[in-house]
Design a protein around this motif. Structure first.
Motif: not given
Length: 224
Positions: A1-2, A14, A16-17, A20, A22, A65, A72, A104
């Motif tokens: 996660m970036k 955030c 997320l790929d 992933e 949060i 997810t 984003e 996370t």
């Protein structure tokens, strides 16, 4: 996660790929793209959810997810202040109630009681705090700016309780009364102060919501 924390009135963005996730309390999400799947639960069962509600958070938490890459989700601050990123690496920290923004899914969130019931009961802000542990990324919301102190063993600092934002689990926490009626009535600092004693890191916030509200209330029109 970036992720990025942006803006004078900050927002956590955030990226997320696929796969992933949060986690955030119910109602914390500000906006998101349409390929994020939402699951709502008490995360840990009814009792843990109930405990979180006592600390000022929602009983339910949302897990977002990503179903594809480059999704984003954003969490905006609710008041002027800072969004603090804490990299959790197995340590435990104690935080004021209502500070949690997002994390996370390997970060553990539970209720923390002050060691003495009377400390929180008499301190004016409630005796329930939040405790975080585990591994991963934790995001907290502070009122105003943050000032950090690294207390040595046995070193103490006295703080108005509303300004206590976060401290290491190794820091001891107690309430002390201001001695002398004259100091209480004319000193303007209230009857109780928090003593934080090291060793450990302490972060204090400069503009607690209770102080902000007390300055605004006299200017709010009343029906009377």
């Amino acid at each position: 996660m970036k992720f990025e924390i942006q803006g004078e009135y900050p927002v956590l963005r955030c990226m997320l790929d696929r796969g992933e996730s949060i986690v955030a309390s119910s109602g914390n999400m500000s906006w998101m793209t349409d390929r994020l799947e939402l699951e709502t639960s008490t995360r840990g069962g009814f009792l843990k959810g109930l405990g979180r509600s006592f600390s000022g958070e929602s009983m339910f938490q949302n897990t977002y997810t990503a179903m594809s890459d480059n999704q984003e989700i954003a969490f905006a601050s609710s008041l002027p202040g800072e969004i603090l990123h804490v990299r959790m690496e197995g340590q435990s920290i104690i935080v004021q109630k209502n500070a949690y923004l997002a994390s996370t899914d390997q970060v553990s969130f539970e209720v923390c009681f002050t060691k003495r019931f009377t400390a929180g009961l008499l301190g004016g802000e409630g005796f329930i705090l939040q405790k975080f542990s585990g591994t991963g990324d934790l995001f907290l919301e502070a009122d105003g700016s943050l000032i950090e102190y690294d207390l040595k063993s046995g070193e103490s600092i006295l703080v108005d309780q509303g300004h206590v934002f976060m401290f290491d689990e190794s820091v001891s926490y107690s309430i002390e009364t201001v001695k002398g009626l004259k100091k209480v009535v004319f000193g303007g600092e209230g009857l109780f102060l928090v003593r934080l004693t090291g060793p450990g890191m302490v972060r204090l916030q400069t503009m607690p919501i209770s102080t902000l509200a007390s300055k605004i209330i006299p200017y709010v029109p009343s029906k009377g």
